[in-house]
Design a protein around this motif. Sequence first.
Motif, PDB file in Angstrom:
ATOM      1  N   SER A   1     -10.229  -1.448  -3.363  1.00  0.00           N
ATOM      2  CA  SER A   1     -10.781  -2.516  -2.151  1.00  0.00           C
ATOM      3  C   SER A   1      -9.699  -2.360  -1.004  1.00  0.00           C
ATOM      4  N   ALA A   2      -8.598  -2.473  -1.408  1.00  0.00           N
ATOM      5  CA  ALA A   2      -7.616  -2.673  -0.212  1.00  0.00           C
ATOM      6  C   ALA A   2      -6.175  -1.980  -0.597  1.00  0.00           C
ATOM      7  N   ILE A   3      -5.688  -1.199   0.265  1.00  0.00           N
ATOM      8  CA  ILE A   3      -4.310  -0.705  -0.045  1.00  0.00           C
ATOM      9  C   ILE A   3      -3.357  -1.277   0.834  1.00  0.00           C
ATOM     10  N   GLY A   4      -2.155  -1.724   0.425  1.00  0.00           N
ATOM     11  CA  GLY A   4      -0.830  -1.805   1.297  1.00  0.00           C
ATOM     12  C   GLY A   4       0.225  -0.827   1.075  1.00  0.00           C
ATOM     13  N   ILE A   5       0.941  -0.377   2.050  1.00  0.00           N
ATOM     14  CA  ILE A   5       1.961   0.652   1.673  1.00  0.00           C
ATOM     15  C   ILE A   5       3.217   0.467   2.565  1.00  0.00           C
ATOM     16  N   GLY A   6       4.172   0.517   2.062  1.00  0.00           N
ATOM     17  CA  GLY A   6       5.387   0.617   3.110  1.00  0.00           C
ATOM     18  C   GLY A   6       6.581  -0.177   2.656  1.00  0.00           C
ATOM     19  N   SER A   7       6.443  -1.316   2.090  1.00  0.00           N
ATOM     20  CA  SER A   7       7.653  -2.141   1.866  1.00  0.00           C
ATOM     21  C   SER A   7       8.553  -1.567   0.746  1.00  0.00           C
TER      22      SER A   7
ATOM     23  N   PHE B   1     -12.977 -10.302  -6.592  1.00  0.00           N
ATOM     24  CA  PHE B   1     -11.823 -10.459  -5.569  1.00  0.00           C
ATOM     25  C   PHE B   1     -11.176  -9.164  -5.516  1.00  0.00           C
ATOM     26  N   GLY B   2     -11.681  -7.953  -5.605  1.00  0.00           N
ATOM     27  CA  GLY B   2     -11.309  -6.724  -5.507  1.00  0.00           C
ATOM     28  C   GLY B   2     -10.220  -6.242  -6.326  1.00  0.00           C
ATOM     29  N   HIS B   3      -9.960  -4.843  -5.968  1.00  0.00           N
ATOM     30  CA  HIS B   3      -8.458  -4.518  -6.800  1.00  0.00           C
ATOM     31  C   HIS B   3      -7.720  -3.851  -5.817  1.00  0.00           C
ATOM     32  N   ALA B   4      -6.703  -4.518  -5.463  1.00  0.00           N
ATOM     33  CA  ALA B   4      -5.529  -3.969  -4.573  1.00  0.00           C
ATOM     34  C   ALA B   4      -4.751  -2.902  -5.217  1.00  0.00           C
ATOM     35  N   LEU B   5      -4.337  -1.942  -4.153  1.00  0.00           N
ATOM     36  CA  LEU B   5      -3.257  -1.212  -4.542  1.00  0.00           C
ATOM     37  C   LEU B   5      -2.050  -1.157  -3.525  1.00  0.00           C
ATOM     38  N   LEU B   6      -0.780  -1.523  -4.115  1.00  0.00           N
ATOM     39  CA  LEU B   6       0.360  -1.449  -3.172  1.00  0.00           C
ATOM     40  C   LEU B   6       1.111  -0.529  -3.614  1.00  0.00           C
ATOM     41  N   ILE B   7       1.655   0.430  -2.489  1.00  0.00           N
ATOM     42  CA  ILE B   7       2.434   1.671  -2.663  1.00  0.00           C
ATOM     43  C   ILE B   7       3.849   0.949  -2.022  1.00  0.00           C
ATOM     44  N   VAL B   8       4.577   0.584  -3.006  1.00  0.00           N
ATOM     45  CA  VAL B   8       5.849  -0.234  -2.470  1.00  0.00           C
ATOM     46  C   VAL B   8       7.055   0.147  -3.470  1.00  0.00           C
TER      47      VAL B   8
ATOM     48  N   ALA C   1      -3.986  -8.833  -0.404  1.00  0.00           N
ATOM     49  CA  ALA C   1      -4.807  -9.716  -1.481  1.00  0.00           C
ATOM     50  C   ALA C   1      -5.855 -10.164  -0.795  1.00  0.00           C
ATOM     51  N   PHE C   2      -5.937 -10.610   0.435  1.00  0.00           N
ATOM     52  CA  PHE C   2      -7.090 -11.399   1.139  1.00  0.00           C
ATOM     53  C   PHE C   2      -7.954 -10.155   1.784  1.00  0.00           C
ATOM     54  N   LEU C   3      -7.419  -8.771   1.995  1.00  0.00           N
ATOM     55  CA  LEU C   3      -8.172  -7.701   2.490  1.00  0.00           C
ATOM     56  C   LEU C   3      -9.247  -7.249   1.187  1.00  0.00           C
ATOM     57  N   ALA C   4      -8.331  -7.291   0.025  1.00  0.00           N
ATOM     58  CA  ALA C   4      -9.088  -6.981  -1.299  1.00  0.00           C
ATOM     59  C   ALA C   4     -10.218  -7.859  -1.574  1.00  0.00           C
ATOM     60  N   SER C   5      -9.877  -9.111  -1.262  1.00  0.00           N
ATOM     61  CA  SER C   5     -10.755 -10.239  -1.782  1.00  0.00           C
ATOM     62  C   SER C   5     -12.022 -10.136  -0.633  1.00  0.00           C
ATOM     63  N   ASN C   6     -12.181  -9.344   0.397  1.00  0.00           N
ATOM     64  CA  ASN C   6     -13.493  -9.331   1.103  1.00  0.00           C
ATOM     65  C   ASN C   6     -13.257 -10.178   2.623  1.00  0.00           C
ATOM     66  N   TYR C   7     -12.092 -10.560   2.654  1.00  0.00           N
ATOM     67  CA  TYR C   7     -12.103 -11.194   4.299  1.00  0.00           C
ATOM     68  C   TYR C   7     -11.754 -10.073   5.173  1.00  0.00           C
ATOM     69  N   THR C   8     -12.085 -10.219   6.267  1.00  0.00           N
ATOM     70  CA  THR C   8     -12.145  -9.361   7.240  1.00  0.00           C
ATOM     71  C   THR C   8     -10.478  -8.966   7.604  1.00  0.00           C
ATOM     72  N   PRO C   9     -10.442  -7.797   8.138  1.00  0.00           N
ATOM     73  CA  PRO C   9      -8.845  -7.519   8.541  1.00  0.00           C
ATOM     74  C   PRO C   9      -8.308  -8.699   9.327  1.00  0.00           C
ATOM     75  N   PHE C  10      -8.997  -9.207  10.372  1.00  0.00           N
ATOM     76  CA  PHE C  10      -8.180 -10.087  11.173  1.00  0.00           C
ATOM     77  C   PHE C  10      -8.135 -11.483  10.556  1.00  0.00           C
TER      78      PHE C  10
ATOM     79  N   GLN D   1     -10.865   3.164   4.898  1.00  0.00           N
ATOM     80  CA  GLN D   1     -11.174   1.658   5.225  1.00  0.00           C
ATOM     81  C   GLN D   1      -9.673   1.184   5.573  1.00  0.00           C
ATOM     82  N   PRO D   2      -9.655  -0.276   6.215  1.00  0.00           N
ATOM     83  CA  PRO D   2      -8.333  -0.922   6.846  1.00  0.00           C
ATOM     84  C   PRO D   2      -7.487  -0.830   5.764  1.00  0.00           C
ATOM     85  N   LEU D   3      -5.956  -0.201   6.180  1.00  0.00           N
ATOM     86  CA  LEU D   3      -4.983  -0.353   5.326  1.00  0.00           C
ATOM     87  C   LEU D   3      -3.960  -1.575   5.771  1.00  0.00           C
TER      88      LEU D   3
END
Length: 277
Positions: A92-98, A26-33, A222-231, A119-121
């Motif tokens: 696997s996915a990165i969220g940034i900004g909050s 289910f991936g490893h997410a990074l949140l820069i928050v 979390a969904f992006l890290a778990s391999n769902y498409t961005p949409f 990759q998609p952010l």
Amino acid sequence: MIQKLVQSKIKSILKIRNSDSNKGTFGHALLIVGSKGKMGAAVISAKACLRSGVGLLTLDVPSKERAIVQISIPEAMVIDRKNKEIDFTFFSAIGIGSGIGITKNTQDILIQLLEEYKQPLVIDADALNIISSNKKLLKKIPKGTILTPHTKEFDRLFGDHIATEERIKSAVKKAKELNCIIVLKGHKTVITNGTETFQNTTGNAGLAKGGSGDALTGMITAFLASNYTPFESAKLGVYLHGFAADYTLKKQSMESMLITDVIENIGYSFKSCLKSP
Ligand SMILES: NC(=O)C1=CN([C@@H]2O[C@H](COP(=O)(O)OP(=O)(O)OC[C@H]3O[C@@H](n4cnc5c(N)ncnc54)[C@H](OP(=O)(O)O)[C@@H]3O)[C@@H](O)[C@H]2O)[C@@H](O)CC1
Ligand SMILES: Nc1ncnc2c1ncn2[C@@H]1O[C@H](COP(=O)(O)OP(=O)(O)O)[C@@H](O)[C@H]1O
Ligand SMILES: [Mg+2]
């Protein structure tokens, strides 16, 4: 044409968690928050991310603030915001900004991320505002990235709009131009990839409080890290976030609801969507 984002669409996207899966699945997410005084945004987005099925989560926060997240969210790992040696491509996915604020340091991190990560952010809040004040960065956004502006953030990015319809048209045009997903947040959030556009059918005015968007960022990441498409990730995040808020009304009113109550009900959203006909 704008389609309604209804439960049957969500059910068709949601994947059942295999019994033989492990955290790596289910991936490893990074949140820069988060930043000094806005560590609530970090805690909220992290909790929402963890409640949305991610395998592993690391938070990038200012070093002086790390104790807040380590104490309140033992499930998350923490790295130091000033560490320039971070290999973003590891995640696997990165969220940034909050809650990150707009400083030289956060501007530098966003620029470094846009240079190094292809990759998609998930880009929210102050990271969107940094792009608004340096529009050249728009061209550097990786394909498939999910932008999550509220109305004001959207207008800072793409110019003032008076009517909602006009803003939605711009969102569709910009999503196509930038090859990204735009989640235009509001009472009835609109999600577009420039070709298909959905309007959410869940959520209520109990979400009209600070922190609601920070939670959504954590969920989509979390969904992006778990391999769902961005949409798919954007649709799942928006629908399940609103659904959890609607369920929260069973015990709370729109006035009394906290985003932390909503996060506790994300589990109900999953259960309900998975078992629906
Ligand atoms: N606990 C924490 O740590 C928290 C940390 N947070 C962090 O703080 C940072 C600043 O974020 P922010 O969104 O509060 O600031 P900003 O971009 O100036 O927008 C605010 C103004 O925009 C407007 N507006 C918003 N939505 C709209 C809509 N749908 N439709 C129309 N207008 C709308 C509205 O203005 P008004 O309607 O009054 O003109 C509103 O007052 C960011 O990093 C965030 O993550 C917060 O999440 C709070 C909890
Ligand atoms: N009246 C409302 N009805 C439904 N959803 C709402 C309403 N008001 C706000 N929301 C939702 O709450 C979230 C607010 O996001 P945002 O403005 O970024 O909050 P914050 O930055 O304080 O976390 C969005 O997901 C938005 O769709
Ligand atoms: Mg926000």
